[in-house]
Write a protein that holds these residues in place. Structure first.
Motif, PDB file in Angstrom:
ATOM      1  N   PHE A  52       0.833  -1.201   0.000  1.00 61.31           N
ATOM      2  CA  PHE A  52       0.000   0.000   0.000  1.00 61.31           C
ATOM      3  C   PHE A  52       0.869   1.252   0.000  1.00 61.31           C
ATOM      4  O   PHE A  52       0.633   2.183  -0.777  1.00 61.31           O
ATOM      5  CB  PHE A  52      -0.922  -0.007   1.225  1.00 61.31           C
ATOM      6  N   ALA A  53       1.880   1.278   0.863  1.00 63.23           N
ATOM      7  CA  ALA A  53       2.739   2.460   0.953  1.00 63.23           C
ATOM      8  C   ALA A  53       3.464   2.708  -0.367  1.00 63.23           C
ATOM      9  O   ALA A  53       3.521   3.848  -0.841  1.00 63.23           O
ATOM     10  CB  ALA A  53       3.755   2.297   2.085  1.00 63.23           C
ATOM     11  N   TYR A  54       4.001   1.661  -0.956  1.00 60.88           N
ATOM     12  CA  TYR A  54       4.783   1.859  -2.173  1.00 60.88           C
ATOM     13  C   TYR A  54       3.904   2.103  -3.399  1.00 60.88           C
ATOM     14  O   TYR A  54       4.078   3.093  -4.101  1.00 60.88           O
ATOM     15  CB  TYR A  54       5.709   0.663  -2.423  1.00 60.88           C
ATOM     16  N   PHE A  55       2.965   1.205  -3.646  1.00 58.88           N
ATOM     17  CA  PHE A  55       2.212   1.315  -4.892  1.00 58.88           C
ATOM     18  C   PHE A  55       1.136   2.391  -4.862  1.00 58.88           C
ATOM     19  O   PHE A  55       0.943   3.085  -5.861  1.00 58.88           O
ATOM     20  CB  PHE A  55       1.604  -0.041  -5.283  1.00 58.88           C
ATOM     21  N   TYR A  56       0.441   2.547  -3.759  1.00 61.01           N
ATOM     22  CA  TYR A  56      -0.618   3.554  -3.737  1.00 61.01           C
ATOM     23  C   TYR A  56      -0.083   4.926  -3.343  1.00 61.01           C
ATOM     24  O   TYR A  56      -0.216   5.886  -4.102  1.00 61.01           O
ATOM     25  CB  TYR A  56      -1.769   3.146  -2.811  1.00 61.01           C
ATOM     26  N   LEU A  57       0.515   5.013  -2.166  1.00 58.04           N
ATOM     27  CA  LEU A  57       0.947   6.325  -1.686  1.00 58.04           C
ATOM     28  C   LEU A  57       2.105   6.893  -2.505  1.00 58.04           C
ATOM     29  O   LEU A  57       2.082   8.065  -2.893  1.00 58.04           O
ATOM     30  CB  LEU A  57       1.347   6.246  -0.205  1.00 58.04           C
ATOM     31  N   GLN A  58       3.102   6.071  -2.763  1.00 56.14           N
ATOM     32  CA  GLN A  58       4.292   6.585  -3.442  1.00 56.14           C
ATOM     33  C   GLN A  58       4.138   6.625  -4.960  1.00 56.14           C
ATOM     34  O   GLN A  58       4.417   7.648  -5.584  1.00 56.14           O
ATOM     35  CB  GLN A  58       5.505   5.739  -3.053  1.00 56.14           C
ATOM     36  N   GLN A  59       3.692   5.532  -5.565  1.00 56.04           N
ATOM     37  CA  GLN A  59       3.616   5.487  -7.022  1.00 56.04           C
ATOM     38  C   GLN A  59       2.355   6.155  -7.579  1.00 56.04           C
ATOM     39  O   GLN A  59       2.442   6.958  -8.497  1.00 56.04           O
ATOM     40  CB  GLN A  59       3.700   4.033  -7.516  1.00 56.04           C
ATOM     41  N   HIS A  60       1.200   5.822  -7.021  1.00 56.45           N
ATOM     42  CA  HIS A  60      -0.057   6.353  -7.556  1.00 56.45           C
ATOM     43  C   HIS A  60      -0.269   7.825  -7.177  1.00 56.45           C
ATOM     44  O   HIS A  60      -0.587   8.648  -8.035  1.00 56.45           O
ATOM     45  CB  HIS A  60      -1.236   5.504  -7.084  1.00 56.45           C
ATOM     46  N   LEU A  61      -0.104   8.142  -5.895  1.00 57.74           N
ATOM     47  CA  LEU A  61      -0.328   9.521  -5.454  1.00 57.74           C
ATOM     48  C   LEU A  61       0.912  10.401  -5.606  1.00 57.74           C
ATOM     49  O   LEU A  61       0.814  11.613  -5.513  1.00 57.74           O
ATOM     50  CB  LEU A  61      -0.799   9.552  -3.994  1.00 57.74           C
ATOM     51  N   GLY A  62       2.057   9.786  -5.803  1.00 59.77           N
ATOM     52  CA  GLY A  62       3.289  10.549  -5.988  1.00 59.77           C
ATOM     53  C   GLY A  62       3.839  11.166  -4.710  1.00 59.77           C
ATOM     54  O   GLY A  62       4.555  12.166  -4.767  1.00 59.77           O
ATOM     55  N   LEU A  63       3.532  10.594  -3.552  1.00 59.25           N
ATOM     56  CA  LEU A  63       4.030  11.120  -2.283  1.00 59.25           C
ATOM     57  C   LEU A  63       5.405  10.535  -1.992  1.00 59.25           C
ATOM     58  O   LEU A  63       5.552   9.322  -1.838  1.00 59.25           O
ATOM     59  CB  LEU A  63       3.073  10.769  -1.135  1.00 59.25           C
ATOM     60  N   ALA A  64       6.396  11.392  -1.924  1.00 58.87           N
ATOM     61  CA  ALA A  64       7.752  10.931  -1.617  1.00 58.87           C
ATOM     62  C   ALA A  64       7.882  10.734  -0.109  1.00 58.87           C
ATOM     63  O   ALA A  64       7.500  11.612   0.669  1.00 58.87           O
ATOM     64  CB  ALA A  64       8.773  11.958  -2.102  1.00 58.87           C
ATOM     65  N   PRO A  65       8.409   9.586   0.313  1.00 54.49           N
ATOM     66  CA  PRO A  65       8.540   9.350   1.759  1.00 54.49           C
ATOM     67  C   PRO A  65       9.667  10.189   2.358  1.00 54.49           C
ATOM     68  O   PRO A  65      10.736  10.320   1.771  1.00 54.49           O
ATOM     69  CB  PRO A  65       8.859   7.859   1.846  1.00 54.49           C
ATOM     70  N   CYS A  66       9.400  10.762   3.522  1.00 56.25           N
ATOM     71  CA  CYS A  66      10.416  11.520   4.245  1.00 56.25           C
ATOM     72  C   CYS A  66      11.328  10.539   4.988  1.00 56.25           C
ATOM     73  O   CYS A  66      11.038   9.341   5.037  1.00 56.25           O
ATOM     74  CB  CYS A  66       9.748  12.500   5.211  1.00 56.25           C
ATOM     75  N   PRO A  67      12.436  11.006   5.575  1.00 55.87           N
ATOM     76  CA  PRO A  67      13.330  10.093   6.299  1.00 55.87           C
ATOM     77  C   PRO A  67      12.645   9.315   7.423  1.00 55.87           C
ATOM     78  O   PRO A  67      12.926   8.129   7.612  1.00 55.87           O
ATOM     79  CB  PRO A  67      14.416  11.028   6.852  1.00 55.87           C
ATOM     80  N   LEU A  68      11.732   9.941   8.155  1.00 57.49           N
ATOM     81  CA  LEU A  68      11.035   9.196   9.210  1.00 57.49           C
ATOM     82  C   LEU A  68      10.117   8.133   8.612  1.00 57.49           C
ATOM     83  O   LEU A  68       9.973   7.045   9.180  1.00 57.49           O
ATOM     84  CB  LEU A  68      10.242  10.145  10.110  1.00 57.49           C
ATOM     85  N   CYS A  69       9.504   8.428   7.476  1.00 60.43           N
ATOM     86  CA  CYS A  69       8.669   7.430   6.800  1.00 60.43           C
ATOM     87  C   CYS A  69       9.513   6.234   6.384  1.00 60.43           C
ATOM     88  O   CYS A  69       9.089   5.080   6.533  1.00 60.43           O
ATOM     89  CB  CYS A  69       8.005   8.023   5.562  1.00 60.43           C
ATOM     90  N   MET A  70      10.701   6.497   5.858  1.00 56.57           N
ATOM     91  CA  MET A  70      11.592   5.415   5.438  1.00 56.57           C
ATOM     92  C   MET A  70      11.998   4.564   6.639  1.00 56.57           C
ATOM     93  O   MET A  70      12.065   3.337   6.538  1.00 56.57           O
ATOM     94  CB  MET A  70      12.826   5.978   4.734  1.00 56.57           C
ATOM     95  N   THR A  71      12.249   5.204   7.768  1.00 61.51           N
ATOM     96  CA  THR A  71      12.618   4.462   8.976  1.00 61.51           C
ATOM     97  C   THR A  71      11.458   3.595   9.448  1.00 61.51           C
ATOM     98  O   THR A  71      11.655   2.447   9.873  1.00 61.51           O
ATOM     99  CB  THR A  71      13.044   5.447  10.081  1.00 61.51           C
ATOM    100  N   GLN A  72      10.254   4.108   9.354  1.00 59.12           N
ATOM    101  CA  GLN A  72       9.082   3.314   9.733  1.00 59.12           C
ATOM    102  C   GLN A  72       8.921   2.120   8.788  1.00 59.12           C
ATOM    103  O   GLN A  72       8.560   1.023   9.214  1.00 59.12           O
ATOM    104  CB  GLN A  72       7.823   4.185   9.713  1.00 59.12           C
ATOM    105  N   ARG A  73       9.219   2.324   7.523  1.00 57.81           N
ATOM    106  CA  ARG A  73       9.147   1.221   6.565  1.00 57.81           C
ATOM    107  C   ARG A  73      10.158   0.136   6.926  1.00 57.81           C
ATOM    108  O   ARG A  73       9.867  -1.056   6.808  1.00 57.81           O
ATOM    109  CB  ARG A  73       9.394   1.721   5.143  1.00 57.81           C
ATOM    110  N   VAL A  74      11.333   0.537   7.363  1.00 57.60           N
ATOM    111  CA  VAL A  74      12.344  -0.441   7.787  1.00 57.60           C
ATOM    112  C   VAL A  74      11.804  -1.284   8.943  1.00 57.60           C
ATOM    113  O   VAL A  74      11.978  -2.504   8.964  1.00 57.60           O
ATOM    114  CB  VAL A  74      13.666   0.268   8.172  1.00 57.60           C
ATOM    115  N   ALA A  75      11.134  -0.651   9.880  1.00 57.61           N
ATOM    116  CA  ALA A  75      10.572  -1.373  11.022  1.00 57.61           C
ATOM    117  C   ALA A  75       9.484  -2.355  10.569  1.00 57.61           C
ATOM    118  O   ALA A  75       9.427  -3.488  11.064  1.00 57.61           O
ATOM    119  CB  ALA A  75      10.019  -0.400  12.058  1.00 57.61           C
ATOM    120  N   VAL A  76       8.636  -1.944   9.633  1.00 51.65           N
ATOM    121  CA  VAL A  76       7.582  -2.840   9.131  1.00 51.65           C
ATOM    122  C   VAL A  76       8.209  -4.028   8.411  1.00 51.65           C
ATOM    123  O   VAL A  76       7.810  -5.182   8.619  1.00 51.65           O
ATOM    124  CB  VAL A  76       6.610  -2.090   8.182  1.00 51.65           C
TER     125      VAL A  76
END
Length: 168
Positions: free
Chosen positions: A24-48
């Protein structure tokens, strides 16, 4: 009923939830909506991803007794780390505008030019990009939704850690 769920099935469920979250984060938020993840978002992705890997390994290994508890503890640690980062992110979003930290360089730039410890410190501090609310669903920002996800993952991991497994 919950007590009869096999530990393997619970670990597969955790891994599936982590996978769906990342898709969901990659395909919908990042690719479809074009939202670039901030550094804290990237860190949260690492945890997931870390939680998903631990859960998948546990499901494939299917340990019993203390082995199951070790995997559940690893999942709980990853969820706690993620919840702490998401909590910090939510806190940044609720800061008054005059107290929001200045925008910093991208994560890629920091990793290329700064020592790793300095990069980690800067990422955990967050910046102005992290304070923006780019998208909401049901009135919750992405970090608020992610914090909720981590709390659910943590609750399931702790339940898996503390419960007595059904006998097969």
């Amino acid at each position: 009923m919950l007590q009869t769920l096999s530990p393997r099935l619970v670990f597969f469920g955790l891994a599936l939830l982590a996978l769906v979250s990342m898709l969901f984060a990659y395909f919908y938020l990042q690719q479809h909506l074009g939202l670039a993840p901030c550094p804290l978002c990237m860190t949260q992705r690492v945890a997931v991803v870390a939680l998903g890997v631990f859960a998948l390994l546990a499901a494939l290994h299917n340990p019993t007794g203390n082995g199951r508890r070790i995997y559940a503890a690893l999942c709980a640690v990853a969820a706690t780390f993620g919840a702490a980062i998401a909590g910090r992110h939510v806190w940044l979003q609720y800061l008054p505008e005059d107290q929001v930290p200045a925008c910093g360089p991208s994560l890629e730039y920091m990793l290329e030019t700064l020592p790793f410890a300095e990069t980690v410190k800067m990422v955990m501090m967050g910046d102005g990009n992290c304070a923006e609310t780019m998208w909401t669903f049901l009135g919750l920002s992405i970090p608020e939704q992610t914090l909720g996800l981590f709390l659910v993952l943590l609750a399931i991991s702790l339940w898996q850690l503390l419960r007595t497994a059904p006998r097969s």
